[in-house]
Design an enzyme around this catalytic site. Structure first.
Site, PDB file in Angstrom:
ATOM      1  N   THR A 173       0.873  -1.184   0.000  1.00 60.95           N
ATOM      2  CA  THR A 173       0.000   0.000   0.000  1.00 60.95           C
ATOM      3  C   THR A 173       0.901   1.221   0.000  1.00 60.95           C
ATOM      4  OG1 THR A 173      -1.645  -1.198   1.295  1.00 60.95           O
ATOM      5  CG2 THR A 173      -1.858   1.199   1.203  1.00 60.95           C
ATOM      6  N   LYS A 183      -7.842   1.877  -3.344  1.00 59.30           N
ATOM      7  CA  LYS A 183      -7.549   1.503  -1.952  1.00 59.30           C
ATOM      8  C   LYS A 183      -7.630   2.727  -1.030  1.00 59.30           C
ATOM      9  CE  LYS A 183      -5.154  -0.691   1.475  1.00 59.30           C
ATOM     10  NZ  LYS A 183      -5.414  -1.918   2.148  1.00 59.30           N
ATOM     11  N   LYS A 201      -1.617   4.934   8.820  1.00 59.78           N
ATOM     12  CA  LYS A 201      -0.795   4.983   7.596  1.00 59.78           C
ATOM     13  C   LYS A 201      -1.677   5.246   6.369  1.00 59.78           C
ATOM     14  CE  LYS A 201       1.506   2.169   4.191  1.00 59.78           C
ATOM     15  NZ  LYS A 201       2.078   0.914   3.725  1.00 59.78           N
TER      16      LYS A 201
HETATM   17  P1  NAD Z   1       5.522  -6.050   7.414  1.00 55.84           P
HETATM   18  O1  NAD Z   1       6.295  -4.912   7.979  1.00 55.84           O
HETATM   19  O2  NAD Z   1       5.091  -7.170   8.297  1.00 55.84           O
HETATM   20  O3  NAD Z   1       6.356  -6.719   6.194  1.00 55.84           O
HETATM   21  C1  NAD Z   1       7.171  -6.010   5.302  1.00 55.84           C
HETATM   22  C2  NAD Z   1       8.391  -6.868   5.027  1.00 55.84           C
HETATM   23  O4  NAD Z   1       9.192  -6.256   4.000  1.00 55.84           O
HETATM   24  C3  NAD Z   1       9.309  -7.020   6.256  1.00 55.84           C
HETATM   25  O5  NAD Z   1       9.476  -8.394   6.543  1.00 55.84           O
HETATM   26  C4  NAD Z   1      10.613  -6.344   5.812  1.00 55.84           C
HETATM   27  O6  NAD Z   1      11.768  -6.950   6.383  1.00 55.84           O
HETATM   28  C5  NAD Z   1      10.548  -6.541   4.310  1.00 55.84           C
HETATM   29  N1  NAD Z   1      11.403  -5.663   3.522  1.00 55.84           N
HETATM   30  C6  NAD Z   1      11.730  -4.355   3.735  1.00 55.84           C
HETATM   31  N2  NAD Z   1      12.535  -3.910   2.751  1.00 55.84           N
HETATM   32  C7  NAD Z   1      12.731  -4.947   1.887  1.00 55.84           C
HETATM   33  C8  NAD Z   1      13.467  -5.104   0.676  1.00 55.84           C
HETATM   34  N3  NAD Z   1      14.154  -4.102   0.143  1.00 55.84           N
HETATM   35  N4  NAD Z   1      13.422  -6.311   0.061  1.00 55.84           N
HETATM   36  C9  NAD Z   1      12.719  -7.331   0.577  1.00 55.84           C
HETATM   37  N5  NAD Z   1      12.000  -7.242   1.713  1.00 55.84           N
HETATM   38  C10 NAD Z   1      12.013  -6.058   2.372  1.00 55.84           C
HETATM   39  O7  NAD Z   1       4.263  -5.404   6.688  1.00 55.84           O
HETATM   40  P2  NAD Z   1       2.896  -6.142   6.255  1.00 55.84           P
HETATM   41  O8  NAD Z   1       1.899  -6.043   7.363  1.00 55.84           O
HETATM   42  O9  NAD Z   1       3.221  -7.473   5.662  1.00 55.84           O
HETATM   43  O10 NAD Z   1       2.388  -5.136   5.123  1.00 55.84           O
HETATM   44  C11 NAD Z   1       2.994  -5.092   3.846  1.00 55.84           C
HETATM   45  C12 NAD Z   1       2.245  -4.090   2.994  1.00 55.84           C
HETATM   46  O11 NAD Z   1       0.871  -4.490   2.896  1.00 55.84           O
HETATM   47  C13 NAD Z   1       2.241  -2.669   3.572  1.00 55.84           C
HETATM   48  O12 NAD Z   1       2.364  -1.763   2.520  1.00 55.84           O
HETATM   49  C14 NAD Z   1       0.892  -2.570   4.260  1.00 55.84           C
HETATM   50  O13 NAD Z   1       0.414  -1.243   4.338  1.00 55.84           O
HETATM   51  C15 NAD Z   1       0.036  -3.440   3.362  1.00 55.84           C
HETATM   52  N6  NAD Z   1      -1.141  -4.051   4.014  1.00 55.84           N
HETATM   53  C16 NAD Z   1      -1.032  -4.637   5.237  1.00 55.84           C
HETATM   54  C17 NAD Z   1      -2.162  -5.218   5.814  1.00 55.84           C
HETATM   55  C18 NAD Z   1      -2.074  -5.894   7.174  1.00 55.84           C
HETATM   56  O14 NAD Z   1      -3.129  -6.229   7.725  1.00 55.84           O
HETATM   57  N7  NAD Z   1      -0.879  -6.157   7.712  1.00 55.84           N
HETATM   58  C19 NAD Z   1      -3.395  -5.177   5.161  1.00 55.84           C
HETATM   59  C20 NAD Z   1      -3.463  -4.588   3.899  1.00 55.84           C
HETATM   60  C21 NAD Z   1      -2.330  -4.028   3.328  1.00 55.84           C
END
Ligand code: NAD
Length: 307
Positions: free
Chosen positions: A105, A180, A255
């Site tokens: 997102t 979104k 966020k």
């Molecule tokens: P998270 O922080 O759990 O996971 C993100 C991952 O990306 C981490 O494990 C981090 O180490 C990794 N990362 C960072 N830089 C990187 C790189 N250069 N290469 C590879 N990996 C890298 O976040 P999340 O909850 O999994 O959310 C991910 C996305 O989805 C966000 O943009 C969030 O807004 C969106 N989202 C989350 C949810 C939710 O319920 N958690 C729901 C809808 C959308």
């Protein structure tokens, strides 16, 4: 690459709360996935689920026909595409005509920029943010909001169907993020409105059930009321019944509302409710609500309303 993109190797970058289970669903369906995350524990969990892992993002991308990113923010995505801190940009490492599929997102403007630089480098680009949370990621029931050229949408659809239940083509590059951000602005504003109404009802001597029975069948009806009801009782499955364990965490709502404010400002829309909702959820997240379900905003409103 075009015909076999959906069946070729997928480089999966970002194995966090969402990306981890999404990658598992791709592998379960028989896809070749090569994954990378800078957090060793995330790689370990992926390997336990039969996912091949590598030690760097460029290694994952070499030989892939699709590069799927599930990262925390637009800066992470753009840095990965362009290269940062001495790491080579993935756009320069990928084979020509690779499909870059970003499910994070991020700001609408950042998604359009990501698409522009991907196309400029000779690749294809799709933005496909999700809703449905960690449970949806695990169950493979996410909703994907997709911004893509029509032919690229057809390419990614079978991949997204392995991780989601509803795949909606919203328009060209950036349209997925646009859908979104608009949806989540409605959600944030409506949760605050529903919560204020319940606290007002309490002050006026109305039971939660009475207000719910009326509003859920009247013009106040909305998801924040009928599915994620912020008071315990009327909807037994809502997070309010388990002390506001998420669900959808306050930090994520804060966020998403900051992204909405960025979009309001960049387009010049007079979105006063969106701005206010963003301020309210920033305060909620900063004052202990970051890890609670966003419907816990009602407890803040109630506390601040105590005489
Ligand atoms: P998270 O922080 O759990 O996971 C993100 C991952 O990306 C981490 O494990 C981090 O180490 C990794 N990362 C960072 N830089 C990187 C790189 N250069 N290469 C590879 N990996 C890298 O976040 P999340 O909850 O999994 O959310 C991910 C996305 O989805 C966000 O943009 C969030 O807004 C969106 N989202 C989350 C949810 C939710 O319920 N958690 C729901 C809808 C959308």
């Amino acid at each position: 690459m075009s015909e076999n993109a959906a069946s070729g190797t997928i480089a999966f970058l970002g194995l966090g709360h969402m990306g981890g289970p999404m990658a598992v669903n791709l592998v379960k369906a028989g896809h070749q996935v090569v994954a990378y995350d800078p957090v060793p524990a995330a790689l370990e969990v992926a390997r336990e689920h039969g996912i091949a892992t590598v030690d760097s993002a460029p290694e994952a991308v070499a030989g892939a026909s699709v590069v799927l990113t599930m990262l925390p923010s637009g800066k992470h995505v753009l840095d990965a595409y362009r290269g940062a801190d001495g790491a080579p940009g993935l756009l320069s490492v990928a084979a020509p005509d690779t499909l870059f599929l970003d499910c994070s997102t991020i700001n609408v403007d950042e998604a359009r920029e990501a698409a522009a630089i991907a196309l400029e480098a000779g690749h294809r680009s799709v933005d496909a943010p999700v809703s449905g949370g960690v449970m949806g990621a695990e169950a493979g029931t996410l909703t994907f909001m997709v911004g893509a050229l029509p032919e690229d949408f057809e390419t990614v659809k079978p991949i997204l169907e392995l991780m989601g239940r509803r795949i909606v083509h919203c328009g060209d590059h950036g349209a997925g993020q646009a859908a979104k951000v608009c949806n989540n602005m409605i959600l944030g504003v409506s949760m605050i409105a529903v919560s204020e109404a319940f606290v007002l009802g309490e002050k006026l001597g109305l039971t939660h059930q009475a207000l719910f029975d009326v509003a859920s069948n009247a013009s106040g009806q909305c998801w924040a009321l009928t599915t994620n009801c912020p008071v315990p009782g009327p909807v037994p499955t809502s997070p309010a019944n388990r002390d506001y364990q998420p669900g959808f965490a306050g930090a994520l709502m804060a966020k998403d509302l900051r992204l909405a404010v960025n979009a309001l400002e960049s387009t010049g829309v007079d979105g006063q409710m969106g701005h206010l909702a963003s301020q309210i959820y920033d305060a909620f997240a900063a004052e202990g609500g970051a890890g609670r379900d966003f419907s816990g905003i009602i407890t803040d409103i109630r506390d601040k309303s105590a005489k």
